[in-house]
Design a protein around this motif. Sequence first.
Motif, PDB file in Angstrom:
ATOM      1  N   ALA A 149       0.859  -1.196   0.000  1.00 34.52           N
ATOM      2  CA  ALA A 149       0.000   0.000   0.000  1.00 34.52           C
ATOM      3  C   ALA A 149       0.888   1.237   0.000  1.00 34.52           C
ATOM      4  O   ALA A 149       0.758   2.113   0.855  1.00 34.52           O
ATOM      5  N   GLY A 151       1.130   3.705  -2.126  1.00 37.05           N
ATOM      6  CA  GLY A 151       0.646   4.923  -2.782  1.00 37.05           C
ATOM      7  C   GLY A 151       1.500   5.298  -3.984  1.00 37.05           C
ATOM      8  O   GLY A 151       1.867   4.455  -4.815  1.00 37.05           O
ATOM      9  N   PHE A 251       0.519  15.265  -2.885  1.00 34.92           N
ATOM     10  CA  PHE A 251       0.308  14.559  -4.154  1.00 34.92           C
ATOM     11  C   PHE A 251      -0.684  13.420  -3.968  1.00 34.92           C
ATOM     12  O   PHE A 251      -0.430  12.486  -3.201  1.00 34.92           O
ATOM     13  N   GLY A 281      -8.865   8.204  -1.657  1.00 34.13           N
ATOM     14  CA  GLY A 281      -8.370   7.119  -0.809  1.00 34.13           C
ATOM     15  C   GLY A 281      -9.130   6.958   0.491  1.00 34.13           C
ATOM     16  O   GLY A 281      -9.256   5.842   1.002  1.00 34.13           O
TER      17      GLY A 281
HETATM   18  C1  LIG Z   1      -4.757  17.720  -1.622  1.00 34.46           C
HETATM   19  C2  LIG Z   1      -5.356  16.382  -1.317  1.00 34.46           C
HETATM   20  C3  LIG Z   1      -6.737  16.259  -1.260  1.00 34.46           C
HETATM   21  C4  LIG Z   1      -7.323  15.032  -0.972  1.00 34.46           C
HETATM   22  N1  LIG Z   1      -8.686  14.956  -0.933  1.00 34.46           N
HETATM   23  C5  LIG Z   1      -9.266  13.768  -0.689  1.00 34.46           C
HETATM   24  C6  LIG Z   1     -10.686  13.644  -0.697  1.00 34.46           C
HETATM   25  O1  LIG Z   1     -11.422  14.602  -0.913  1.00 34.46           O
HETATM   26  N2  LIG Z   1     -11.222  12.424  -0.449  1.00 34.46           N
HETATM   27  C7  LIG Z   1     -10.452  11.330  -0.192  1.00 34.46           C
HETATM   28  O2  LIG Z   1     -11.002  10.260   0.017  1.00 34.46           O
HETATM   29  N3  LIG Z   1      -9.112  11.423  -0.170  1.00 34.46           N
HETATM   30  C8  LIG Z   1      -8.501  12.603  -0.424  1.00 34.46           C
HETATM   31  N4  LIG Z   1      -7.140  12.686  -0.419  1.00 34.46           N
HETATM   32  C9  LIG Z   1      -6.384  11.460  -0.061  1.00 34.46           C
HETATM   33  C10 LIG Z   1      -5.523  10.904  -1.174  1.00 34.46           C
HETATM   34  O3  LIG Z   1      -5.990  11.365  -2.357  1.00 34.46           O
HETATM   35  C11 LIG Z   1      -5.209   9.432  -1.253  1.00 34.46           C
HETATM   36  O4  LIG Z   1      -6.211   8.727  -1.918  1.00 34.46           O
HETATM   37  C12 LIG Z   1      -4.889   8.734   0.006  1.00 34.46           C
HETATM   38  O5  LIG Z   1      -4.106   9.494   0.868  1.00 34.46           O
HETATM   39  C13 LIG Z   1      -4.136   7.466  -0.357  1.00 34.46           C
HETATM   40  O6  LIG Z   1      -3.785   6.766   0.786  1.00 34.46           O
HETATM   41  P1  LIG Z   1      -2.760   5.570   0.656  1.00 34.46           P
HETATM   42  O7  LIG Z   1      -2.649   4.997   2.034  1.00 34.46           O
HETATM   43  O8  LIG Z   1      -3.108   4.672  -0.473  1.00 34.46           O
HETATM   44  O9  LIG Z   1      -1.391   6.256   0.227  1.00 34.46           O
HETATM   45  P2  LIG Z   1      -0.451   7.171   1.085  1.00 34.46           P
HETATM   46  O10 LIG Z   1      -1.213   7.895   2.128  1.00 34.46           O
HETATM   47  O11 LIG Z   1       0.356   7.965   0.118  1.00 34.46           O
HETATM   48  O12 LIG Z   1       0.489   6.131   1.856  1.00 34.46           O
HETATM   49  C14 LIG Z   1       1.540   5.452   1.205  1.00 34.46           C
HETATM   50  C15 LIG Z   1       2.557   5.088   2.262  1.00 34.46           C
HETATM   51  O13 LIG Z   1       3.578   4.278   1.674  1.00 34.46           O
HETATM   52  C16 LIG Z   1       4.819   4.712   2.179  1.00 34.46           C
HETATM   53  N5  LIG Z   1       5.901   4.371   1.237  1.00 34.46           N
HETATM   54  C17 LIG Z   1       5.981   4.655  -0.084  1.00 34.46           C
HETATM   55  N6  LIG Z   1       7.162   4.212  -0.582  1.00 34.46           N
HETATM   56  C18 LIG Z   1       7.830   3.621   0.454  1.00 34.46           C
HETATM   57  C19 LIG Z   1       9.107   2.993   0.594  1.00 34.46           C
HETATM   58  N7  LIG Z   1       9.954   2.867  -0.438  1.00 34.46           N
HETATM   59  N8  LIG Z   1       9.472   2.517   1.815  1.00 34.46           N
HETATM   60  C20 LIG Z   1       8.643   2.628   2.883  1.00 34.46           C
HETATM   61  N9  LIG Z   1       7.417   3.222   2.818  1.00 34.46           N
HETATM   62  C21 LIG Z   1       7.029   3.721   1.617  1.00 34.46           C
HETATM   63  C22 LIG Z   1       4.667   6.227   2.312  1.00 34.46           C
HETATM   64  O14 LIG Z   1       5.631   6.749   3.188  1.00 34.46           O
HETATM   65  C23 LIG Z   1       3.247   6.319   2.863  1.00 34.46           C
HETATM   66  O15 LIG Z   1       3.246   6.217   4.269  1.00 34.46           O
HETATM   67  C24 LIG Z   1      -6.511  13.901  -0.716  1.00 34.46           C
HETATM   68  C25 LIG Z   1      -5.118  14.031  -0.771  1.00 34.46           C
HETATM   69  C26 LIG Z   1      -4.542  15.245  -1.081  1.00 34.46           C
HETATM   70  C27 LIG Z   1      -3.039  15.344  -1.157  1.00 34.46           C
END
Ligand SMILES: Cc1cc2nc3c(=O)[nH]c(=O)nc-3n(C[C@H](O)[C@H](O)[C@H](O)COP(=O)(O)OP(=O)(O)OC[C@H]3O[C@@H](n4cnc5c(N)ncnc54)[C@H](O)[C@@H]3O)c2cc1C
Length: 309
Positions: A149, A151, A251, A281
Amino acid sequence: MLCDWEVQTYEYWVQLLEREAHNASAPKSGLKMQDSYHFYDARPTQALWWSPFVQSFRQLPPMQEPLFSLNQTAATRGLTKALWGVGLRAPSINVPKYLLYLQDRARGLGVEILKADLPVDGGLEKALAAAEQVMTAKGRGGVDCFVNATGLGARKVCGDEAMHPIRGQTVLVKGEAIATRTRTGANYSYCIPRPGSGTTILGGVKEKGNWNGEIDDQTTRQILEENRNLAPELLTGADGGFEVISVQCGFRPGREGGPRLERESVGARRVVHAYGHGGAGYQQSVGSARLVVRLVTESTGGSHVFSRL
Ligand SMILES: Cc1cc2nc3c(=O)[nH]c(=O)nc-3n(C[C@H](O)[C@H](O)[C@H](O)COP(=O)(O)OP(=O)(O)OC[C@H]3O[C@@H](n4cnc5c(N)ncnc54)[C@H](O)[C@@H]3O)c2cc1C
Protein backbone atom coordinates in the motif's frame (compact mmCIF):
# COMPACT_ATOMS: atom_id res chain seq x y z
CA MET A 1 -16.30 -1.26 -8.22
CA LEU A 2 -15.11 2.20 -7.09
CA CYS A 3 -18.71 3.35 -6.57
CA ASP A 4 -19.38 0.25 -4.49
CA TRP A 5 -16.31 0.95 -2.33
CA GLU A 6 -17.56 4.48 -1.71
CA VAL A 7 -21.04 3.29 -0.76
CA GLN A 8 -19.57 0.71 1.63
CA THR A 9 -17.38 3.38 3.21
CA TYR A 10 -20.25 5.85 3.59
CA GLU A 11 -22.46 3.21 5.22
CA TYR A 12 -19.65 2.07 7.50
CA TRP A 13 -18.96 5.63 8.65
CA VAL A 14 -22.66 6.24 9.33
CA GLN A 15 -22.74 3.09 11.51
CA LEU A 16 -19.52 4.07 13.25
CA LEU A 17 -21.01 7.46 14.14
CA GLU A 18 -24.18 5.81 15.42
CA ARG A 19 -22.10 3.54 17.67
CA GLU A 20 -20.16 6.56 18.96
CA ALA A 21 -23.41 8.43 19.64
CA HIS A 22 -24.75 5.54 21.74
CA ASN A 23 -21.58 4.91 23.69
CA ALA A 24 -20.13 7.99 25.38
CA SER A 25 -16.95 6.13 26.37
CA ALA A 26 -16.20 4.90 22.83
CA PRO A 27 -12.99 6.36 21.36
CA LYS A 28 -13.73 9.26 19.04
CA SER A 29 -12.95 8.76 15.37
CA GLY A 30 -12.79 12.40 14.27
CA LEU A 31 -15.76 11.92 11.93
CA LYS A 32 -18.90 14.07 12.03
CA MET A 33 -22.11 13.93 10.02
CA GLN A 34 -22.65 17.35 8.46
CA ASP A 35 -24.49 19.23 5.77
CA SER A 36 -22.65 19.04 2.49
CA TYR A 37 -23.36 21.21 -0.56
CA HIS A 38 -22.18 20.77 -4.13
CA PHE A 39 -22.49 23.79 -6.41
CA TYR A 40 -22.23 23.63 -10.22
CA ASP A 41 -22.26 26.14 -13.11
CA ALA A 42 -25.23 24.24 -14.53
CA ARG A 43 -27.00 20.92 -14.03
CA PRO A 44 -24.38 18.18 -14.69
CA THR A 45 -25.03 16.27 -17.90
CA GLN A 46 -24.52 12.96 -16.11
CA ALA A 47 -26.67 11.93 -13.14
CA LEU A 48 -24.96 12.04 -9.74
CA TRP A 49 -24.60 8.27 -9.28
CA TRP A 50 -24.27 8.59 -5.51
CA SER A 51 -27.53 10.47 -4.94
CA PRO A 52 -29.63 7.38 -3.96
CA PHE A 53 -27.05 6.24 -1.41
CA VAL A 54 -26.66 9.33 0.77
CA GLN A 55 -28.88 10.80 3.46
CA SER A 56 -31.14 13.82 2.83
CA PHE A 57 -30.19 14.26 -0.83
CA ARG A 58 -32.05 17.18 -2.39
CA GLN A 59 -31.77 19.67 -5.21
CA LEU A 60 -31.27 23.21 -3.93
CA PRO A 61 -33.81 25.85 -4.98
CA PRO A 62 -31.89 28.78 -6.57
CA MET A 63 -33.81 31.48 -4.72
CA GLN A 64 -33.25 29.93 -1.29
CA GLU A 65 -30.20 29.47 0.92
CA PRO A 66 -27.45 28.49 0.49
CA LEU A 67 -27.52 29.08 -3.31
CA PHE A 68 -29.13 32.49 -3.03
CA SER A 69 -26.38 34.10 -0.90
CA LEU A 70 -23.63 32.29 -2.82
CA ASN A 71 -24.78 33.86 -6.07
CA GLN A 72 -25.36 37.28 -4.56
CA THR A 73 -21.72 37.47 -3.44
CA ALA A 74 -20.43 35.75 -6.61
CA ALA A 75 -21.88 38.59 -8.65
CA THR A 76 -20.06 41.24 -6.58
CA ARG A 77 -16.72 39.39 -6.91
CA GLY A 78 -16.89 38.73 -10.63
CA LEU A 79 -17.20 34.94 -10.08
CA THR A 80 -19.35 32.69 -12.24
CA LYS A 81 -22.77 32.03 -10.70
CA ALA A 82 -23.70 28.51 -9.62
CA LEU A 83 -26.98 27.83 -11.37
CA TRP A 84 -27.44 24.36 -9.91
CA GLY A 85 -26.69 22.73 -6.57
CA VAL A 86 -27.49 19.79 -4.34
CA GLY A 87 -27.43 19.18 -0.61
CA LEU A 88 -26.95 16.01 1.43
CA ARG A 89 -25.67 14.76 4.78
CA ALA A 90 -22.17 13.30 4.72
CA PRO A 91 -19.37 12.60 7.18
CA SER A 92 -16.49 15.05 7.20
CA ILE A 93 -13.17 13.87 8.62
CA ASN A 94 -10.63 15.36 10.94
CA VAL A 95 -7.93 13.41 9.11
CA PRO A 96 -5.06 13.64 11.65
CA LYS A 97 -7.44 12.46 14.38
CA TYR A 98 -8.98 9.70 12.25
CA LEU A 99 -5.57 8.27 11.36
CA LEU A 100 -4.57 8.15 15.05
CA TYR A 101 -7.91 6.52 15.85
CA LEU A 102 -7.29 3.83 13.21
CA GLN A 103 -3.76 3.31 14.49
CA ASP A 104 -5.02 2.85 18.07
CA ARG A 105 -7.67 0.39 16.92
CA ALA A 106 -5.09 -1.59 14.96
CA ARG A 107 -2.74 -1.68 17.96
CA GLY A 108 -5.65 -2.74 20.16
CA LEU A 109 -6.14 -5.72 17.84
CA GLY A 110 -2.49 -6.74 18.23
CA VAL A 111 -0.92 -4.96 15.27
CA GLU A 112 2.72 -3.96 15.75
CA ILE A 113 3.79 -1.00 13.63
CA LEU A 114 7.38 -1.04 12.38
CA LYS A 115 8.82 1.77 10.26
CA ALA A 116 11.49 1.42 7.59
CA ASP A 117 12.44 2.94 4.24
CA LEU A 118 12.33 0.13 1.70
CA PRO A 119 14.88 0.19 -1.15
CA VAL A 120 13.59 1.31 -4.54
CA ASP A 121 16.63 0.39 -6.62
CA GLY A 122 16.11 -3.34 -6.97
CA GLY A 123 12.49 -3.90 -7.87
CA LEU A 124 9.72 -5.33 -5.73
CA GLU A 125 11.68 -8.47 -4.84
CA LYS A 126 14.41 -6.45 -3.13
CA ALA A 127 11.86 -4.26 -1.31
CA LEU A 128 10.00 -7.33 -0.02
CA ALA A 129 13.23 -8.98 1.12
CA ALA A 130 14.10 -5.80 3.05
CA ALA A 131 10.64 -5.71 4.65
CA GLU A 132 11.02 -9.34 5.66
CA GLN A 133 14.39 -8.60 7.23
CA VAL A 134 12.79 -5.89 9.37
CA MET A 135 10.28 -8.47 10.60
CA THR A 136 12.93 -11.10 11.24
CA ALA A 137 15.09 -8.62 13.17
CA LYS A 138 12.11 -8.06 15.47
CA GLY A 139 11.74 -11.78 15.97
CA ARG A 140 8.40 -11.84 14.15
CA GLY A 141 9.20 -14.84 11.94
CA GLY A 142 8.24 -15.24 8.28
CA VAL A 143 5.69 -13.22 6.33
CA ASP A 144 2.55 -15.01 5.09
CA CYS A 145 1.52 -12.23 2.74
CA PHE A 146 2.63 -8.65 2.03
CA VAL A 147 0.17 -5.82 1.36
CA ASN A 148 1.78 -3.25 -0.91
CA ALA A 149 0.00 0.00 0.00
CA THR A 150 2.81 2.36 -0.95
CA GLY A 151 0.65 4.92 -2.78
CA LEU A 152 2.64 7.07 -5.18
CA GLY A 153 5.75 5.22 -3.94
CA ALA A 154 4.59 2.20 -5.97
CA ARG A 155 6.00 3.94 -9.03
CA LYS A 156 9.45 3.15 -7.67
CA VAL A 157 8.83 0.26 -5.27
CA CYS A 158 7.33 -1.95 -7.98
CA GLY A 159 8.05 0.06 -11.12
CA ASP A 160 4.41 0.90 -11.87
CA GLU A 161 4.67 3.64 -14.50
CA ALA A 162 0.89 4.10 -14.54
CA MET A 163 1.32 5.95 -11.23
CA HIS A 164 1.44 9.74 -11.35
CA PRO A 165 0.97 12.62 -8.92
CA ILE A 166 -2.17 14.73 -8.89
CA ARG A 167 -0.88 17.78 -7.09
CA GLY A 168 -3.10 19.50 -4.56
CA GLN A 169 -2.61 22.64 -2.51
CA THR A 170 -4.67 23.52 0.56
CA VAL A 171 -4.93 26.26 3.18
CA LEU A 172 -5.75 25.49 6.82
CA VAL A 173 -7.73 28.31 8.43
CA LYS A 174 -9.21 29.05 11.84
CA GLY A 175 -12.84 28.22 12.53
CA GLU A 176 -15.02 25.25 11.58
CA ALA A 177 -17.18 25.84 8.52
CA ILE A 178 -20.83 25.03 9.24
CA ALA A 179 -21.00 22.76 6.18
CA THR A 180 -18.75 21.09 3.64
CA ARG A 181 -19.03 22.87 0.28
CA THR A 182 -17.61 22.02 -3.12
CA ARG A 183 -17.72 24.31 -6.16
CA THR A 184 -17.23 22.55 -9.49
CA GLY A 185 -17.12 24.14 -12.93
CA ALA A 186 -15.65 27.52 -13.84
CA ASN A 187 -14.13 27.58 -10.35
CA TYR A 188 -12.94 24.47 -8.48
CA SER A 189 -12.79 25.04 -4.75
CA TYR A 190 -13.88 23.39 -1.54
CA CYS A 191 -14.02 23.84 2.21
CA ILE A 192 -13.98 20.86 4.56
CA PRO A 193 -14.32 21.45 8.30
CA ARG A 194 -12.11 19.32 10.55
CA PRO A 195 -14.57 18.31 13.27
CA GLY A 196 -13.48 19.13 16.81
CA SER A 197 -10.32 20.96 15.75
CA GLY A 198 -11.63 24.50 15.31
CA THR A 199 -10.15 24.53 11.81
CA THR A 200 -11.18 24.08 8.17
CA ILE A 201 -9.27 22.94 5.09
CA LEU A 202 -9.73 25.11 2.00
CA GLY A 203 -8.80 23.88 -1.46
CA GLY A 204 -7.81 23.48 -4.03
CA VAL A 205 -6.31 22.30 -7.26
CA LYS A 206 -5.92 18.98 -9.10
CA GLU A 207 -2.79 19.16 -11.24
CA LYS A 208 -2.10 15.86 -12.95
CA GLY A 209 1.59 15.08 -13.45
CA ASN A 210 2.85 18.09 -11.47
CA TRP A 211 5.68 17.03 -9.11
CA ASN A 212 6.31 20.54 -7.77
CA GLY A 213 6.37 20.28 -3.97
CA GLU A 214 6.72 24.05 -3.46
CA ILE A 215 3.83 26.26 -2.37
CA ASP A 216 2.52 28.38 -5.22
CA ASP A 217 1.49 31.80 -3.85
CA GLN A 218 -0.82 32.55 -6.77
CA THR A 219 -2.71 29.30 -6.07
CA THR A 220 -2.99 30.25 -2.38
CA ARG A 221 -4.51 33.61 -3.33
CA GLN A 222 -6.94 31.90 -5.70
CA ILE A 223 -8.02 29.37 -3.04
CA LEU A 224 -8.64 32.14 -0.51
CA GLU A 225 -10.50 34.33 -3.00
CA GLU A 226 -12.84 31.57 -4.20
CA ASN A 227 -13.48 30.39 -0.66
CA ARG A 228 -14.47 33.88 0.51
CA ASN A 229 -17.62 33.16 -1.36
CA LEU A 230 -18.02 29.55 -0.21
CA ALA A 231 -17.34 29.92 3.51
CA PRO A 232 -18.07 33.53 4.52
CA GLU A 233 -18.56 32.51 8.18
CA LEU A 234 -14.79 31.95 8.37
CA LEU A 235 -13.87 35.53 7.44
CA THR A 236 -12.93 36.36 11.02
CA GLY A 237 -9.55 38.03 10.48
CA ALA A 238 -9.01 41.64 11.56
CA ASP A 239 -8.70 42.55 7.87
CA GLY A 240 -11.98 40.82 7.02
CA GLY A 241 -10.19 37.81 5.52
CA PHE A 242 -9.43 34.28 6.67
CA GLU A 243 -7.14 33.59 9.63
CA VAL A 244 -4.58 31.42 7.86
CA ILE A 245 -2.79 28.79 9.97
CA SER A 246 -0.77 27.00 7.28
CA VAL A 247 -0.48 26.34 3.56
CA GLN A 248 0.55 22.94 2.25
CA CYS A 249 0.71 20.91 -0.91
CA GLY A 250 0.48 17.16 -1.41
CA PHE A 251 0.31 14.56 -4.15
CA ARG A 252 -2.73 12.37 -4.66
CA PRO A 253 -1.60 8.91 -5.86
CA GLY A 254 -3.16 8.88 -9.35
CA ARG A 255 -3.05 5.80 -11.56
CA GLU A 256 -4.00 5.33 -15.22
CA GLY A 257 -6.74 2.69 -15.22
CA GLY A 258 -7.63 3.22 -11.56
CA PRO A 259 -6.45 1.61 -8.32
CA ARG A 260 -4.49 -1.63 -8.42
CA LEU A 261 -5.93 -4.29 -6.14
CA GLU A 262 -4.67 -7.71 -7.07
CA ARG A 263 -2.57 -10.65 -5.99
CA GLU A 264 0.91 -11.36 -7.26
CA SER A 265 3.57 -13.95 -6.51
CA VAL A 266 7.11 -12.61 -6.42
CA GLY A 267 9.35 -15.65 -6.23
CA ALA A 268 8.10 -17.52 -3.18
CA ARG A 269 6.55 -14.40 -1.66
CA ARG A 270 2.85 -13.57 -1.82
CA VAL A 271 1.78 -9.95 -2.32
CA VAL A 272 -1.54 -8.13 -2.45
CA HIS A 273 -1.24 -4.74 -4.16
CA ALA A 274 -3.48 -1.96 -2.83
CA TYR A 275 -2.52 1.46 -4.20
CA GLY A 276 -3.45 4.15 -6.70
CA HIS A 277 -6.68 5.49 -5.17
CA GLY A 278 -6.13 8.98 -6.61
CA GLY A 279 -8.09 11.68 -4.81
CA ALA A 280 -10.49 9.28 -3.10
CA GLY A 281 -8.37 7.12 -0.81
CA TYR A 282 -10.44 7.94 2.27
CA GLN A 283 -13.86 7.76 0.74
CA GLN A 284 -13.04 4.39 -0.89
CA SER A 285 -11.10 3.04 2.10
CA VAL A 286 -13.53 0.61 3.74
CA GLY A 287 -14.72 -1.09 0.55
CA SER A 288 -11.18 -1.27 -0.74
CA ALA A 289 -9.84 -2.67 2.56
CA ARG A 290 -12.50 -5.39 2.57
CA LEU A 291 -11.33 -6.50 -0.86
CA VAL A 292 -7.73 -6.53 0.41
CA VAL A 293 -8.79 -8.83 3.26
CA ARG A 294 -10.44 -11.17 0.74
CA LEU A 295 -7.36 -11.20 -1.50
CA VAL A 296 -5.04 -11.88 1.44
CA THR A 297 -7.35 -14.68 2.58
CA GLU A 298 -7.26 -16.24 -0.90
CA SER A 299 -3.51 -15.77 -1.04
CA THR A 300 -2.83 -17.53 2.23
CA GLY A 301 -5.29 -20.36 1.78
CA GLY A 302 -7.88 -18.61 3.87
CA SER A 303 -7.46 -20.16 7.27
CA HIS A 304 -6.30 -17.37 9.52
CA VAL A 305 -7.30 -14.00 8.11
CA PHE A 306 -10.46 -12.22 9.17
CA SER A 307 -11.78 -8.68 8.91
CA ARG A 308 -12.63 -6.60 11.94
CA LEU A 309 -13.81 -3.63 9.91
C1 LIG B 1 -4.76 17.72 -1.62
C2 LIG B 1 -5.36 16.38 -1.32
C3 LIG B 1 -6.74 16.26 -1.26
C4 LIG B 1 -7.32 15.03 -0.97
N1 LIG B 1 -8.69 14.96 -0.93
C5 LIG B 1 -9.27 13.77 -0.69
C6 LIG B 1 -10.69 13.64 -0.70
O1 LIG B 1 -11.42 14.60 -0.91
N2 LIG B 1 -11.22 12.42 -0.45
C7 LIG B 1 -10.45 11.33 -0.19
O2 LIG B 1 -11.00 10.26 0.02
N3 LIG B 1 -9.11 11.42 -0.17
C8 LIG B 1 -8.50 12.60 -0.42
N4 LIG B 1 -7.14 12.69 -0.42
C9 LIG B 1 -6.38 11.46 -0.06
C10 LIG B 1 -5.52 10.90 -1.17
O3 LIG B 1 -5.99 11.37 -2.36
C11 LIG B 1 -5.21 9.43 -1.25
O4 LIG B 1 -6.21 8.73 -1.92
C12 LIG B 1 -4.89 8.73 0.01
O5 LIG B 1 -4.11 9.49 0.87
C13 LIG B 1 -4.14 7.47 -0.36
O6 LIG B 1 -3.79 6.77 0.79
P1 LIG B 1 -2.76 5.57 0.66
O7 LIG B 1 -2.65 5.00 2.03
O8 LIG B 1 -3.11 4.67 -0.47
O9 LIG B 1 -1.39 6.26 0.23
P2 LIG B 1 -0.45 7.17 1.08
O10 LIG B 1 -1.21 7.89 2.13
O11 LIG B 1 0.36 7.97 0.12
O12 LIG B 1 0.49 6.13 1.86
C14 LIG B 1 1.54 5.45 1.21
C15 LIG B 1 2.56 5.09 2.26
O13 LIG B 1 3.58 4.28 1.67
C16 LIG B 1 4.82 4.71 2.18
N5 LIG B 1 5.90 4.37 1.24
C17 LIG B 1 5.98 4.65 -0.08
N6 LIG B 1 7.16 4.21 -0.58
C18 LIG B 1 7.83 3.62 0.45
C19 LIG B 1 9.11 2.99 0.59
N7 LIG B 1 9.95 2.87 -0.44
N8 LIG B 1 9.47 2.52 1.82
C20 LIG B 1 8.64 2.63 2.88
N9 LIG B 1 7.42 3.22 2.82
C21 LIG B 1 7.03 3.72 1.62
C22 LIG B 1 4.67 6.23 2.31
O14 LIG B 1 5.63 6.75 3.19
C23 LIG B 1 3.25 6.32 2.86
O15 LIG B 1 3.25 6.22 4.27
C24 LIG B 1 -6.51 13.90 -0.72
C25 LIG B 1 -5.12 14.03 -0.77
C26 LIG B 1 -4.54 15.24 -1.08
C27 LIG B 1 -3.04 15.34 -1.16
